[in-house]
Design a protein around this motif. Sequence first.
Motif, PDB file in Angstrom:
ATOM      1  N   ALA A 291      16.220  48.726  49.815  1.00 13.19           N
ATOM      2  CA  ALA A 291      15.919  47.315  49.568  1.00 13.19           C
ATOM      3  C   ALA A 291      17.196  46.491  49.436  1.00 13.19           C
ATOM      4  N   LYS A 292      18.268  47.089  48.903  1.00  6.96           N
ATOM      5  CA  LYS A 292      19.535  46.372  48.745  1.00  6.96           C
ATOM      6  C   LYS A 292      20.202  46.125  50.096  1.00  6.96           C
ATOM      7  N   ARG A 293      19.880  46.970  51.091  1.00  7.09           N
ATOM      8  CA  ARG A 293      20.502  46.844  52.409  1.00  7.09           C
ATOM      9  C   ARG A 293      19.700  45.975  53.368  1.00  7.09           C
ATOM     10  N   VAL A 294      18.397  46.239  53.491  1.00  4.95           N
ATOM     11  CA  VAL A 294      17.599  45.550  54.513  1.00  4.95           C
ATOM     12  C   VAL A 294      16.366  44.871  53.951  1.00  4.95           C
ATOM     13  N   GLY A 295      16.159  44.868  52.638  1.00  2.52           N
ATOM     14  CA  GLY A 295      14.961  44.255  52.076  1.00  2.52           C
ATOM     15  C   GLY A 295      13.859  45.284  51.889  1.00  2.52           C
ATOM     16  N   ASN A 296      12.807  44.818  51.257  1.00  2.00           N
ATOM     17  CA  ASN A 296      11.698  45.713  50.926  1.00  2.00           C
ATOM     18  C   ASN A 296      10.388  45.065  51.356  1.00  2.00           C
ATOM     19  N   ILE A 297       9.400  45.887  51.656  1.00  2.00           N
ATOM     20  CA  ILE A 297       8.083  45.407  52.053  1.00  2.00           C
ATOM     21  C   ILE A 297       7.128  45.629  50.894  1.00  2.00           C
ATOM     22  N   HIS A 298       6.391  44.581  50.521  1.00  2.00           N
ATOM     23  CA  HIS A 298       5.468  44.688  49.395  1.00  2.00           C
ATOM     24  C   HIS A 298       4.384  45.718  49.709  1.00  2.00           C
ATOM     25  N   PRO A 299       4.015  46.552  48.730  1.00  2.37           N
ATOM     26  CA  PRO A 299       2.983  47.574  48.975  1.00  2.37           C
ATOM     27  C   PRO A 299       1.652  47.004  49.469  1.00  2.37           C
ATOM     28  N   ILE A 300       1.310  45.776  49.053  1.00  2.00           N
ATOM     29  CA  ILE A 300       0.053  45.179  49.521  1.00  2.00           C
ATOM     30  C   ILE A 300       0.088  44.985  51.036  1.00  2.00           C
ATOM     31  N   ILE A 301       1.219  44.504  51.550  1.00  2.00           N
ATOM     32  CA  ILE A 301       1.362  44.323  52.998  1.00  2.00           C
ATOM     33  C   ILE A 301       1.285  45.660  53.710  1.00  2.00           C
ATOM     34  N   THR A 302       1.900  46.688  53.113  1.00  2.00           N
ATOM     35  CA  THR A 302       1.870  48.014  53.728  1.00  2.00           C
ATOM     36  C   THR A 302       0.455  48.568  53.795  1.00  2.00           C
ATOM     37  N   VAL A 303      -0.282  48.479  52.694  1.00  2.00           N
ATOM     38  CA  VAL A 303      -1.639  49.043  52.657  1.00  2.00           C
ATOM     39  C   VAL A 303      -2.567  48.301  53.613  1.00  2.00           C
ATOM     40  N   ILE A 304      -2.569  46.955  53.528  1.00  2.00           N
ATOM     41  CA  ILE A 304      -3.439  46.174  54.420  1.00  2.00           C
ATOM     42  C   ILE A 304      -3.024  46.372  55.876  1.00  2.00           C
ATOM     43  N   GLY A 305      -1.714  46.456  56.113  1.00  2.00           N
ATOM     44  CA  GLY A 305      -1.231  46.694  57.468  1.00  2.00           C
ATOM     45  C   GLY A 305      -1.692  48.027  58.027  1.00  2.00           C
ATOM     46  N   VAL A 306      -1.702  49.054  57.181  1.00  2.00           N
ATOM     47  CA  VAL A 306      -2.191  50.369  57.621  1.00  2.00           C
ATOM     48  C   VAL A 306      -3.677  50.304  57.961  1.00  2.00           C
ATOM     49  N   VAL A 307      -4.454  49.597  57.116  1.00  4.05           N
ATOM     50  CA  VAL A 307      -5.891  49.448  57.375  1.00  4.05           C
ATOM     51  C   VAL A 307      -6.133  48.733  58.704  1.00  4.05           C
ATOM     52  N   ILE A 308      -5.292  47.732  59.004  1.00  6.08           N
ATOM     53  CA  ILE A 308      -5.413  47.006  60.267  1.00  6.08           C
ATOM     54  C   ILE A 308      -4.915  47.843  61.441  1.00  6.08           C
ATOM     55  N   GLY A 309      -3.809  48.552  61.228  1.00  3.51           N
ATOM     56  CA  GLY A 309      -3.128  49.202  62.341  1.00  3.51           C
ATOM     57  C   GLY A 309      -3.765  50.477  62.844  1.00  3.51           C
ATOM     58  N   ILE A 310      -4.326  51.288  61.949  1.00  6.07           N
ATOM     59  CA  ILE A 310      -4.863  52.586  62.370  1.00  6.07           C
ATOM     60  C   ILE A 310      -6.000  52.449  63.385  1.00  6.07           C
ATOM     61  N   PRO A 311      -6.992  51.535  63.194  1.00  8.41           N
ATOM     62  CA  PRO A 311      -8.025  51.395  64.228  1.00  8.41           C
ATOM     63  C   PRO A 311      -7.470  50.906  65.566  1.00  8.41           C
ATOM     64  N   LEU A 312      -6.355  50.166  65.538  1.00 11.21           N
ATOM     65  CA  LEU A 312      -5.788  49.629  66.777  1.00 11.21           C
ATOM     66  C   LEU A 312      -4.875  50.614  67.485  1.00 11.21           C
ATOM     67  N   PHE A 313      -4.033  51.319  66.713  1.00  7.57           N
ATOM     68  CA  PHE A 313      -2.973  52.129  67.322  1.00  7.57           C
ATOM     69  C   PHE A 313      -3.049  53.610  66.982  1.00  7.57           C
ATOM     70  N   GLY A 314      -4.035  54.039  66.212  1.00  6.36           N
ATOM     71  CA  GLY A 314      -4.073  55.437  65.801  1.00  6.36           C
ATOM     72  C   GLY A 314      -2.990  55.721  64.782  1.00  6.36           C
ATOM     73  N   ILE A 315      -2.337  56.882  64.902  1.00  6.10           N
ATOM     74  CA  ILE A 315      -1.322  57.276  63.939  1.00  6.10           C
ATOM     75  C   ILE A 315      -0.140  56.314  63.940  1.00  6.10           C
ATOM     76  N   LEU A 316       0.140  55.662  65.091  1.00  7.06           N
ATOM     77  CA  LEU A 316       1.228  54.688  65.154  1.00  7.06           C
ATOM     78  C   LEU A 316       0.927  53.454  64.325  1.00  7.06           C
ATOM     79  N   GLY A 317      -0.344  53.259  63.985  1.00  4.19           N
ATOM     80  CA  GLY A 317      -0.709  52.130  63.149  1.00  4.19           C
ATOM     81  C   GLY A 317      -0.114  52.205  61.758  1.00  4.19           C
ATOM     82  N   LEU A 318       0.298  53.400  61.310  1.00  2.00           N
ATOM     83  CA  LEU A 318       0.996  53.527  60.036  1.00  2.00           C
ATOM     84  C   LEU A 318       2.284  52.709  60.020  1.00  2.00           C
ATOM     85  N   VAL A 319       2.884  52.519  61.196  1.00  2.00           N
ATOM     86  CA  VAL A 319       4.110  51.733  61.317  1.00  2.00           C
ATOM     87  C   VAL A 319       3.817  50.345  61.865  1.00  2.00           C
TER      88      VAL A 319
END
Length: 350
Positions: free
Chosen positions: A284-312
């Motif tokens: 986080a000191k080098r490149v910033g941090n992503i809020h866990p809420i964004i990560t969780v909701i993003g995973v929920v959105i991404g997995i149906p669209l991209f499969g395992i790549l939706g985790l990223v």
Amino acid sequence: MSLFTYKQRNNINLLIIIALGCLIAYSLLGIFSSILSTLVLYTILRPAYLYMTDVKKINKRFSAVLLLFVSIVVIILPFYALSSMVINKIAELQSDPLYFKNMLFKLKHLIPMGGDLQNIVEDGLKKAGVWATELFPSLISGAFNIVLGLLIMYFLLYFMLVEMDRFEAALVKYAPFRSQNAVRFAEEMRNTTYANVVGQGFIALVQGSLLGLSFYVLGYTDPVFWGVITTFICFVPVLGPPVIFAPAALMQIANGNNFEGWAMLIFGFVVIINIDNVLRFMIAKRVGNIHPIITVIGVVIGIPLFGILGLVFGPLLLSYFVLLIKIYETSAMASERLERIKTISDHDEL
């Protein structure tokens, strides 16, 4: 003489451009993951490419080809090899019903479970296996789609690197914000990509490696497999390593291996979980941090669209969306200030 005025012709051309753009975007839905992968890899490889071409004065085309080859060896091949291993292992466990029955029988003696709870757990394990199998890309059934996606991705990435100046100049020219906001968006996008892909990927790899190593030292079965599974699970903050090591440790205790079970629980909760906080603080000191809420909701959105790549890709898309909202708010506030200044100056002139 034209039937339309100059303004009408421009509006008609704009409508045609929008219609064709929507049609092209709809046609590209099948390779959207390849396009997004290209942008992610471009962001990651860009510093190395600039170092090779600007500092070391290496030929641009050779530098691009070398970086593409390195990315295949370091990222693509290991990912699909591990995915294939996970698919085969899950299929092997699913074809062995005695494995889950023995596990439930042992857990039942350790943790009292009623008949309904046992049926729920058993059904959940089966559905989790099916879901995990579908989540990972199959190298056999989807070989053509995988190869086509990789070819498109590396074709685009090669020309984006070789013609970097033209590509970035075009992005700034056609971006729907002012030049300073375009630069800001590029910097924030780079930091977001590093935090999601490089930062979170490094944390997940460290935690998965620690779990696999501890499984190996303590004599657990399939340490490599469970280390890989943990690496993927670590991309989801809500789950994390305890989903893997806690049941495995309880199974060891149920089998009478108290030292192996308690050692895994202590090492997992003291070291594996807390290493996440230490590494996340450093990143986080080098490149910033992503809020866990964004990560969780993003995973929920991404997995149906991209499969395992939706985790990223899921958290990335959501982070880009939030970033665009921030830039829009900044531009709107700047426009309001300019409008007020203009109104005041016009009033003073009167």
